[in-house]
Structure formats: structure tokens, C-alpha cells
Write a protein that holds these residues in place. Structure first.
Motif, PDB file in Angstrom:
ATOM      1  N   LEU A 148       0.859  -1.193   0.000  1.00  0.00           N
ATOM      2  CA  LEU A 148       0.000   0.000   0.000  1.00  0.00           C
ATOM      3  C   LEU A 148       0.891   1.238   0.000  1.00  0.00           C
ATOM      4  N   LEU A 149       0.908   1.959  -1.110  1.00  0.00           N
ATOM      5  CA  LEU A 149       1.667   3.206  -1.194  1.00  0.00           C
ATOM      6  C   LEU A 149       0.777   4.330  -0.678  1.00  0.00           C
ATOM      7  N   GLU A 150       1.285   5.124   0.293  1.00  0.00           N
ATOM      8  CA  GLU A 150       0.492   6.169   0.931  1.00  0.00           C
ATOM      9  C   GLU A 150       1.249   7.492   0.916  1.00  0.00           C
ATOM     10  N   ARG A 151       0.499   8.584   0.992  1.00  0.00           N
ATOM     11  CA  ARG A 151       1.117   9.904   1.102  1.00  0.00           C
ATOM     12  C   ARG A 151       0.360  10.723   2.140  1.00  0.00           C
ATOM     13  N   SER A 152       1.040  11.758   2.652  1.00  0.00           N
ATOM     14  CA  SER A 152       0.476  12.547   3.738  1.00  0.00           C
ATOM     15  C   SER A 152       0.976  13.980   3.652  1.00  0.00           C
ATOM     16  N   ARG A 153       0.123  14.907   4.074  1.00  0.00           N
ATOM     17  CA  ARG A 153       0.533  16.302   4.183  1.00  0.00           C
ATOM     18  C   ARG A 153       1.433  16.521   5.392  1.00  0.00           C
ATOM     19  N   ASP A 154       1.055  15.874   6.506  1.00  0.00           N
ATOM     20  CA  ASP A 154       1.706  16.184   7.777  1.00  0.00           C
ATOM     21  C   ASP A 154       2.455  15.012   8.392  1.00  0.00           C
ATOM     22  N   GLY A 155       2.463  13.839   7.734  1.00  0.00           N
ATOM     23  CA  GLY A 155       3.132  12.678   8.302  1.00  0.00           C
ATOM     24  C   GLY A 155       2.323  11.987   9.382  1.00  0.00           C
ATOM     25  N   VAL A 156       1.064  12.418   9.572  1.00  0.00           N
ATOM     26  CA  VAL A 156       0.182  11.811  10.584  1.00  0.00           C
ATOM     27  C   VAL A 156      -1.012  11.141   9.918  1.00  0.00           C
ATOM     28  N   ASP A 157      -1.747  11.904   9.116  1.00  0.00           N
ATOM     29  CA  ASP A 157      -2.904  11.373   8.392  1.00  0.00           C
ATOM     30  C   ASP A 157      -2.469  10.951   6.995  1.00  0.00           C
ATOM     31  N   TRP A 158      -2.659   9.675   6.684  1.00  0.00           N
ATOM     32  CA  TRP A 158      -2.160   9.109   5.428  1.00  0.00           C
ATOM     33  C   TRP A 158      -3.309   8.754   4.504  1.00  0.00           C
ATOM     34  N   GLN A 159      -3.099   8.973   3.207  1.00  0.00           N
ATOM     35  CA  GLN A 159      -4.072   8.630   2.179  1.00  0.00           C
ATOM     36  C   GLN A 159      -3.452   7.629   1.213  1.00  0.00           C
ATOM     37  N   LEU A 160      -4.279   6.689   0.762  1.00  0.00           N
ATOM     38  CA  LEU A 160      -3.813   5.660  -0.166  1.00  0.00           C
ATOM     39  C   LEU A 160      -3.609   6.250  -1.550  1.00  0.00           C
ATOM     40  N   THR A 162      -1.973   4.036  -4.135  1.00  0.00           N
ATOM     41  CA  THR A 162      -2.249   2.849  -4.930  1.00  0.00           C
ATOM     42  C   THR A 162      -1.917   1.614  -4.109  1.00  0.00           C
ATOM     43  N   ASN A 163      -2.376   0.459  -4.576  1.00  0.00           N
ATOM     44  CA  ASN A 163      -1.997  -0.807  -3.958  1.00  0.00           C
ATOM     45  C   ASN A 163      -1.554  -1.772  -5.045  1.00  0.00           C
ATOM     46  N   LEU A 164      -0.526  -2.532  -4.748  1.00  0.00           N
ATOM     47  CA  LEU A 164       0.041  -3.485  -5.701  1.00  0.00           C
ATOM     48  C   LEU A 164       0.118  -4.858  -5.048  1.00  0.00           C
ATOM     49  N   LEU A 165      -0.402  -5.879  -5.747  1.00  0.00           N
ATOM     50  CA  LEU A 165      -0.326  -7.245  -5.242  1.00  0.00           C
ATOM     51  C   LEU A 165       1.118  -7.725  -5.259  1.00  0.00           C
ATOM     52  N   GLY A 166       1.516  -8.420  -4.195  1.00  0.00           N
ATOM     53  CA  GLY A 166       2.874  -8.922  -4.094  1.00  0.00           C
ATOM     54  C   GLY A 166       3.063 -10.232  -4.838  1.00  0.00           C
ATOM     55  N   THR A 167       4.306 -10.634  -4.949  1.00  0.00           N
ATOM     56  CA  THR A 167       4.674 -11.906  -5.570  1.00  0.00           C
ATOM     57  C   THR A 167       5.275 -12.792  -4.497  1.00  0.00           C
ATOM     58  N   PRO A 168       4.466 -13.685  -3.871  1.00  0.00           N
ATOM     59  CA  PRO A 168       4.990 -14.529  -2.787  1.00  0.00           C
ATOM     60  C   PRO A 168       6.101 -15.459  -3.284  1.00  0.00           C
ATOM     61  N   ARG A 189       5.203   6.883   2.006  1.00  0.00           N
ATOM     62  CA  ARG A 189       5.651   5.668   2.671  1.00  0.00           C
ATOM     63  C   ARG A 189       4.950   4.481   2.017  1.00  0.00           C
ATOM     64  N   VAL A 190       5.411   3.271   2.326  1.00  0.00           N
ATOM     65  CA  VAL A 190       4.754   2.068   1.843  1.00  0.00           C
ATOM     66  C   VAL A 190       4.499   1.142   3.024  1.00  0.00           C
ATOM     67  N   ARG A 191       3.308   0.536   3.038  1.00  0.00           N
ATOM     68  CA  ARG A 191       2.962  -0.495   4.021  1.00  0.00           C
ATOM     69  C   ARG A 191       2.821  -1.821   3.283  1.00  0.00           C
ATOM     70  N   VAL A 192       3.522  -2.842   3.755  1.00  0.00           N
ATOM     71  CA  VAL A 192       3.414  -4.178   3.168  1.00  0.00           C
ATOM     72  C   VAL A 192       2.605  -5.032   4.139  1.00  0.00           C
ATOM     73  N   VAL A 193       1.438  -5.490   3.696  1.00  0.00           N
ATOM     74  CA  VAL A 193       0.480  -6.171   4.566  1.00  0.00           C
ATOM     75  C   VAL A 193       0.259  -7.587   4.049  1.00  0.00           C
ATOM     76  N   ASP A 194       0.339  -8.586   4.950  1.00  0.00           N
ATOM     77  CA  ASP A 194       0.056  -9.959   4.535  1.00  0.00           C
ATOM     78  C   ASP A 194      -1.312 -10.381   5.063  1.00  0.00           C
ATOM     79  N   ILE A 195      -1.661 -11.671   4.894  1.00  0.00           N
ATOM     80  CA  ILE A 195      -3.004 -12.148   5.185  1.00  0.00           C
ATOM     81  C   ILE A 195      -3.272 -12.309   6.674  1.00  0.00           C
ATOM     82  N   GLN A 196      -2.294 -12.069   7.557  1.00  0.00           N
ATOM     83  CA  GLN A 196      -2.508 -12.322   8.989  1.00  0.00           C
ATOM     84  C   GLN A 196      -3.580 -11.437   9.633  1.00  0.00           C
ATOM     85  N   PRO A 197      -3.725 -10.129   9.570  1.00  0.00           N
ATOM     86  CA  PRO A 197      -2.879  -9.264   8.756  1.00  0.00           C
ATOM     87  C   PRO A 197      -1.768  -8.623   9.580  1.00  0.00           C
TER      88      PRO A 197
END
Length: 296
Positions: A148-160, A162-168, A189-197
Motif C-alpha cells: 500500500l503506497l500512501e502519502r500525507s501532508r503532515d506525516g500523521v494522516d495518510w491517504q492511499l 495505490t496498492n500493488l499485489l505482491g509476488t509470494p 511511505r509504503v505499508r506491506v500487509v500480509d493475510i494475517q494481517p
């Protein structure tokens, strides 16, 4: 297996004597073999357990231990079983077919695993054509995940963005271009999230986009009602001020912008409705005015 008793004819005996047939079913030892069993298992991770399905009607009862979630289950396939604590665990499966009962017991270790996708690197760069180019790398991970690629004005509130499916099961590098970045200072920033999650968050990268048609100070939302947020596109090294006047030239309010502060929330319920003129005084540049609007 069917058993029956028959009397063998002896000399001078012309009658056969035969009992009723008695059928006894013996469980196949393979009936209680577990499928997909692995030792060790990870704590706080859900697992699926299978028992071999018999052709004969049977019941399957599972006991996973008092600290398991859930501790018991029924059926040939059970899922969502997990253990929150480490240590030696015991699984018992009991198969009942008629009056016959057979059981199997397995022990294994539950350990604390590294349950976050291994994010290796993240970077964001502003190009000459005002595009933010982002890239990141994820090491081999055995479970499905999404970036999940995110961006923010202030580094606190983040907006998505785009999201890209990974290659396990393989080490992978990802790229994405944000062709409509926010003006002024923004963070990526980027968040990498798995199925746990479970997830892993990168360190943020700061981008500053200056354009000729963008003010140093923005107001959101516009129009506003009982409050408005003043947002500096770039941190200031010196204190600034903003003076607010109604259409008759009366001073309504004045705020100070401390050095290093980019966002200030301004209560405006006591202001009259209509157009408001904001005079902005920032260090090292000529004062200028913005016309903003208050509504009910």
C-alpha cells in the motif's frame, strides 16, 4: 469386516445349524492421519487441519488444548485454529464410527515467528516533470501480501495512492509513479500487509513540490463553517502571522504561526458569514492577501 458362525455337518446329521450374521466394523488406521501437519507452528497464526474422510458415516472430534482458539472443533476439516502462547502443544483427534472409537495425539512446538513481510528498502524522488517516482523491495515471503503506497501532508494522516499485489515466494522490486503529487511538502511511505494481517511500514520520504500557481499558505476546507485549518506548504524558520478582516475592514482575528509549525486549526464560529480577507505575513517575502469564504 463381517463375522458369522456356522455349524459343520457331522456324520448322520442332515440339518445345518447357523447363527445370525454379526457385522463388526474395524476402523482403518489411516482414518486418523492428519494432512498438512508441520512442526513448529507460529503463534497467533491461523491454521487449517484435515482428517482423512472415511467412506462410512463417522464423527470427528478435535481437542487443541485449553489455550487454543478455539479449544475444540468437529468435522473432517477445521480452520482458524491458532495458539497465542509459545510452548509445547497437543492436538487430539477422535474418530467414532458406530461403537468403534479411535484416537491419535500429536505434539508440536508453537514458536514466536517473524510474521511481518520483510520490507528491505523504500525511496521516493521528485523528477523534473513533477512526478514522484517511488520504489521499494520486498524479500521472499511465503504468504500472499499487498503493498500500500500512501502519502500525507503532515506525516500523521495518510491517504492511499495505490496498492500493488505482491509476488509470494520470490524477492521482488516494485515501482510506482505518482503523476499528480500534492503541491508543497508531502510525505510518502509504503505499508506491506500480509493475510494475517501483519504489516511492515517503511520510513517516510519527504518531497517538496513548488509551483508558481500555489500559495505558501492554504486554507481547508473551502468554504468553511465553524472552523478552518491553515496549512503551510513548507515549514518556516521564523514566526509568521495571519490577520483576518471582514468586508467592512474590521479585524476579526489574528493568529501566529510558530517556526516549524505547518498546521493550525482556527475556530471561526464567531466570524460573520461571507467573504473574509486573510493578510499573510511570512518571513523573507512580501505580505499578500487571500480571499476565503465562511458559510453557515
Amino acid at each position: 469386516t463381517t463375522y458369522f458362525l456356522r455349524c459343520v455337518r457331522s456324520a448322520n446329521c442332515w440339518d445345518w445349524n447357523e447363527s445370525n450374521m454379526i457385522t463388526i466394523t474395524v476402523i482403518d488406521p489411516q482414518a486418523v492421519i492428519l494432512d498438512g501437519y508441520v512442526d513448529p507452528l507460529c503463534t497467533n497464526k491461523s491454521y487449517i487441519f484435515h482428517a482423512k474422510n472415511n467412506a462410512l458415516p463417522a464423527t470427528y472430534s478435535w481437542k487443541f488444548g485449553p489455550d487454543a482458539m478455539p479449544p475444540t472443533a468437529t468435522g473432517t476439516v477445521v480452520n482458524g485454529i491458532k495458539w497465542p502462547t509459545e510452548g509445547v502443544k497437543t492436538i487430539m483427534l477422535t474418530v467414532t464410527i458406530g461403537a468403534c472409537v479411535d484416537s491419535v495425539m500429536l505434539t508440536f512446538n508453537a514458536i514466536l515467528c517473524a510474521c511481518k513481510p520483510p520490507l528491505l528498502d523504500f525511496d521516493a524522488l521528485l523528477t523534473a516533470d513533477k512526478t514522484v517516482v517511488t520504489s521499494w523491495e520486498v524479500d521472499q515471503w511465503d504468504y500472499p501480501y499487498v503493498s500500500l503506497l500512501e502519502r500525507s501532508r503532515d506525516g500523521v494522516d495518510w491517504q492511499l495512492v495505490t496498492n500493488l499485489l505482491g509476488t509470494p515466494s520470490s524477492r521482488s522490486i516494485y515501482h510506482y509513479e505518482d503523476t499528480h503529487p500534492l503541491p508543497g511538502e508531502s510525505h510518502y511511505r509504503v505499508r506491506v500487509v500480509d493475510i494475517q494481517p501483519e504489516f511492515e511500514i517503511s520510513a517516510s520520504k519527504t518531497i517538496f513540490l513548488r509551483t508558481s500557481d500555489v500559495w505558501d499558505l492554504e486554507f481547508h476546507p473551502m468554504p468553511f463553517s465553524d472552523r478552518v485549518t491553515a496549512f503551510l506548504l513548507e515549514s518556516q524558520e521564523k514566526e509568521g502571522e495571519v490577520h483576518f478582516f471582514d468586508m467592512k475592514g474590521r479585524l476579526l482575528d489574528m493568529i501566529r504561526i510558530p517556526s516549524g509549525v505547518r498546521t493550525i486549526e482556527i475556530p471561526t464560529s464567531h466570524w460573520p458569514d461571507g467573504h473574509i480577507t486573510a493578510y499573510i505575513y511570512l518571513a523573507d517575502r512580501r505580505p499578500y492577501a487571500r480571499l476565503i469564504t465562511k458559510v453557515k
